[in-house]
Design a protein around this motif. Structure first.
Motif, short mmCIF file in Angstrom:
data_model
loop_
_atom_site.label_atom_id
_atom_site.label_comp_id
_atom_site.label_asym_id
_atom_site.label_seq_id
_atom_site.Cartn_x
_atom_site.Cartn_y
_atom_site.Cartn_z
N LYS A 1 34.00 30.66 9.59
CA LYS A 1 35.15 31.51 9.86
C LYS A 1 34.77 32.96 9.62
O LYS A 1 34.23 33.31 8.58
CB LYS A 1 36.33 31.13 8.97
N VAL A 2 35.02 33.80 10.63
CA VAL A 2 34.74 35.23 10.54
C VAL A 2 36.05 35.99 10.68
O VAL A 2 36.83 35.75 11.61
CB VAL A 2 33.75 35.68 11.63
N THR A 3 36.32 36.90 9.76
CA THR A 3 37.53 37.71 9.81
C THR A 3 37.17 39.18 9.65
O THR A 3 36.13 39.53 9.08
CB THR A 3 38.52 37.31 8.70
N SER A 4 38.05 40.05 10.15
CA SER A 4 37.83 41.49 10.04
C SER A 4 39.12 42.19 9.66
O SER A 4 40.21 41.81 10.10
CB SER A 4 37.30 42.05 11.37
N GLU A 5 39.00 43.20 8.84
CA GLU A 5 40.14 44.02 8.44
C GLU A 5 39.64 45.44 8.23
O GLU A 5 38.93 45.72 7.26
CB GLU A 5 40.78 43.47 7.16
N GLN A 6 39.98 46.32 9.18
CA GLN A 6 39.48 47.69 9.20
C GLN A 6 37.95 47.68 9.17
O GLN A 6 37.30 47.13 10.04
CB GLN A 6 40.09 48.47 8.03
N HIS A 7 37.33 48.27 8.12
CA HIS A 7 35.86 48.32 8.05
C HIS A 7 35.27 47.10 7.37
O HIS A 7 34.04 46.95 7.35
CB HIS A 7 35.41 49.57 7.29
N ASN A 8 36.09 46.27 6.81
CA ASN A 8 35.59 45.13 6.04
C ASN A 8 35.48 43.89 6.92
O ASN A 8 36.35 43.58 7.73
CB ASN A 8 36.54 44.85 4.87
N ARG A 9 34.40 43.17 6.74
CA ARG A 9 34.16 41.93 7.46
C ARG A 9 33.87 40.83 6.45
O ARG A 9 33.29 41.07 5.37
CB ARG A 9 32.96 42.05 8.41
N SER A 10 34.27 39.61 6.80
CA SER A 10 34.07 38.49 5.90
C SER A 10 33.60 37.26 6.67
O SER A 10 34.13 36.95 7.74
CB SER A 10 35.38 38.17 5.16
N LEU A 11 32.60 36.59 6.13
CA LEU A 11 32.09 35.35 6.69
C LEU A 11 32.28 34.26 5.64
O LEU A 11 31.81 34.39 4.50
CB LEU A 11 30.60 35.48 7.05
N VAL A 12 32.97 33.18 6.03
CA VAL A 12 33.18 32.05 5.13
C VAL A 12 32.48 30.84 5.70
O VAL A 12 32.76 30.40 6.83
CB VAL A 12 34.69 31.75 4.95
N LEU A 13 31.52 30.28 4.95
CA LEU A 13 30.77 29.10 5.35
C LEU A 13 31.18 27.93 4.46
O LEU A 13 31.06 28.01 3.23
CB LEU A 13 29.26 29.36 5.21
N TYR A 14 31.65 26.89 5.09
CA TYR A 14 32.07 25.70 4.36
C TYR A 14 31.19 24.53 4.81
O TYR A 14 31.10 24.22 6.01
CB TYR A 14 33.54 25.39 4.64
N VAL A 15 30.51 23.90 3.88
CA VAL A 15 29.62 22.78 4.19
C VAL A 15 30.03 21.59 3.34
O VAL A 15 30.10 21.68 2.10
CB VAL A 15 28.15 23.13 3.94
N GLU A 16 30.28 20.48 4.01
CA GLU A 16 30.71 19.25 3.33
C GLU A 16 29.80 18.10 3.77
O GLU A 16 29.40 18.04 4.93
CB GLU A 16 32.17 18.94 3.69
N ASP A 17 29.47 17.22 2.84
CA ASP A 17 28.64 16.08 3.18
C ASP A 17 29.31 14.79 2.71
O ASP A 17 30.29 14.81 1.96
CB ASP A 17 27.24 16.23 2.56
#
Length: 572
Positions: free
Chosen positions: A501-517
């Motif tokens: 999941k990639v999100t953006s808010e003004q100059h800030n960016r965020s990447l969330v990686l979720y890994v499940e096994d």
């Protein structure tokens, strides 16, 4: 005679001069008359006159003197000179030939003899003209060939060379028998740190041998850049070479994968002499023999990829060389006795030469035998000083700018079942999508490092049930990866889920990686994120992730992990 000539006649006797002109004009030739040697020199034009006839004895300048001046004026252009003589003095006639005359005509003139001699001279001129045309054509062809070779060599070097070869951890020896040669040394940084190296030796010499290096290098660099594993790249190279190379051509090669995260190195040897792994704790190097056939020999269905894995500590070294090195030394070394069974590399094999001095020892030996100046075969050698800093913060991916201000919000999910886990590596495809995110391509090295660590933990520890403690020794590393391959090949059930999941808010960016096994999880509360123990051979990955990510959380009893990575764009 088919060819009409412009002929210069020099004779101080008017009657002889007019008679010869009449005979020559009768055959259609254009005649220019001169009254003596100096007059002949003044009237000679190498651009129009094709034949010169000179009387030997003339006032002002005789025929011999005139001939030498005319030859000087003609320069590189061939203009035959025929001497005219009313005497039969052998010394005088031989002197005519000595100073450059092609023939001589005796007086009184015989029309039949003159006709025969002119025919011979015409044939000589035609042959000379043909030779000059061929010379000029060959000169142009050679010039074009040299230009083409220069361009091809530049393209070849741009394709087969990487800036990684300038890495201080690498030292190389590379001598070829021709402008192009069949040996190639490739090096490329991996997106998650570390490096891929390949030393290849194609059969044959020159351009025919070097041509195979182009598709090999293309796959090597492109697939490494995208994050594919060594065990995925090697079969692809083999399949490509098998499909394009003639049946009698192949590439003996050694592929080296340096993994800095867990301080290990993997080696694939297909047809090259033993690689040498110099461990500081050992007196003699470990020899890594060839366990695979060269690239381009087997079909994709029959190809197998046997890899040796080892742990290293900073300062250990790895050395690989083409068989041209061994063959050259055995050919020139008078002390080498093939019947004794002692290799010319015995000082290296038996630890008599220190790892840090191995390249200088080999270079001195090659130079002493004169092999460097006159190699009988292509010669290549690669020496790597292993370290955990190789490839860190040195991503070669293009840093695209100009779109950093564009917002990016999206999400996707990969779910891999047992069949997919056995046959697919999702990381290059996930990374390819993420590097299209505005501004994120600049951090692709760190992103891939996080991805690869999360995925390998989920697959190896979660799905396959392997324990990191198995890697607590040098031999344990090899056994660990052998067990990994065995369990993966027998995998019938299990899954790994990757959510992005990639999100953006003004100059800030965020990447969330979720890994499940599908594994049973682990006690994540006992994780030690301290990386100060540089001697630890395993359990360093999560500590590294903790440093790279702004947040790292576990759930579902340790079978799921969420990593948060943040960056900014458009801030100057």
């Amino acid at each position: 005679m088919e060819q009409v000539l412009t002929i210069l006649i020099a004779d101080d006797n008017p009657s002889d001069r007019i008679l010869l002109k009449a005979i020559l004009s009768q055959f259609g030739h254009k005649v220019i008359m001169a009254v003596d040697g100096q007059d002949a020199i003044d009237k000679f034009d190498p651009q129009t006159v094709q034949l010169v006839c000179l009387d030997i004895k003339m006032p002002r300048k005789d025929g011999w003197e005139a001939a030498m001046d005319i030859q000087r004026i003609a320069g590189d252009q061939f203009v035959p000179i025929v001497f005219l003589s009313g005497v039969a003095d052998p010394v005088a006639l031989s002197n005519c030939l000595r100073i450059g005359g092609v023939d001589f005509i005796s007086k009184p003139y015989s029309p039949a003899l003159i006709t025969a001699k002119l025919n011979a001279i015409v044939r000589l001129l035609v042959m000379q003209k043909t030779l000059e045309e061929q010379r000029d054509a060959m000169s142009l062809y050679n010039e074009k060939l040299l230009n083409d070779q220069s361009i091809a060599k530049s393209v070849y070097e741009n394709i087969t060379h990487s800036n990684c070869l300038e890495d201080t951890a690498l030292s190389t020896i590379h001598y070829g028998t021709n402008t192009f040669n069949g040996d190639v040394i490739l090096a490329a940084y991996k997106p998650n740190g570390g490096m891929h190296l390949l030393l290849g030796d194609f059969t044959g010499h020159g351009l025919s041998a070097a041509i195979g290096a182009l598709p090999l290098a293309d796959i090597f660099f492109e697939w490494t850049k995208k994050g594919f594993l060594m065990r995925q790249i090697i079969p692809e190279i083999n399949a490509r070479l098998k499909s394009i190379l003639p049946a009698n051509m192949f590439c003996s090669a050694a592929f080296i994968d340096i993994k800095v995260n867990n301080k290990s190195v993997e080696v694939w040897n297909g047809g090259l002499p033993d690689l040498l792994f110099f461990e500081q704790k050992s007196d003699s190097p470990r020899r890594l023999t060839s366990k695979n056939l060269p690239l381009g020999v087997l079909s994709a269905e029959d190809f197998e990829c046997q890899i040796e894995a080892m742990s290293f500590v900073p300062g250990d070294r790895l050395m690989a060389f083409s068989d041209g090195v061994l063959d050259a030394l055995e050919s020139f070394d008078q002390e080498f006795d093939p019947l004794s069974g002692r290799s010319v590399f015995a000082p290296l094999y038996e630890g008599e030469i220190k790892a840090s001095n191995a390249m200088s020892w080999l270079t001195a030996k090659l130079d002493k035998k004169g092999i460097v100046d006159n190699p009988l075969d292509d010669i290549s050698c690669l020496n790597v000083c292993l370290d955990t800093n190789i490839g860190i913060d040195s991503s070669e991916l293009d840093r695209h700018r100009g779109h950093d201000e564009a917002p990016a919000d999206f999400s996707f999910e990969y779910v891999l079942n047992a069949d997919s886990l056995r046959n697919t590596d999702p990381l290059p495809y996930v990374l390819q999508i993420l590097t299209t995110v505005p501004g994120l391509s600049s951090f692709s090295s760190q992103i891939f490092m996080i991805l690869s660590e999360l995925y390998s933990n989920a697959l190896e520890h979660g799905v396959l049930g392997l324990r990191s403690s198995q890697k607590n020794s040098a031999d344990g590393f090899s056994l660990y990866y052998e067990e990994r391959e065995r369990r993966l090949a027998q995998l019938k059930e299990g899954y790994v889920k990757i959510s992005v999941k990639v999100t953006s808010e003004q100059h800030n960016r965020s990447l969330v990686l979720y890994v499940e096994d599908s594994g049973s999880g682990f006690d994540y509360k006992q994780i030690d994120f301290d990386m100060s123990d540089s001697k630890l051979l395993y359990n360093r990955g999560l500590a590294l992730l903790n440093q790279l990510c702004s947040e790292l959380t576990f759930s579902k009893g340790g079978s799921a992990v969420t990593a948060h990575y943040q960056w900014q764009v458009g801030v100057h």
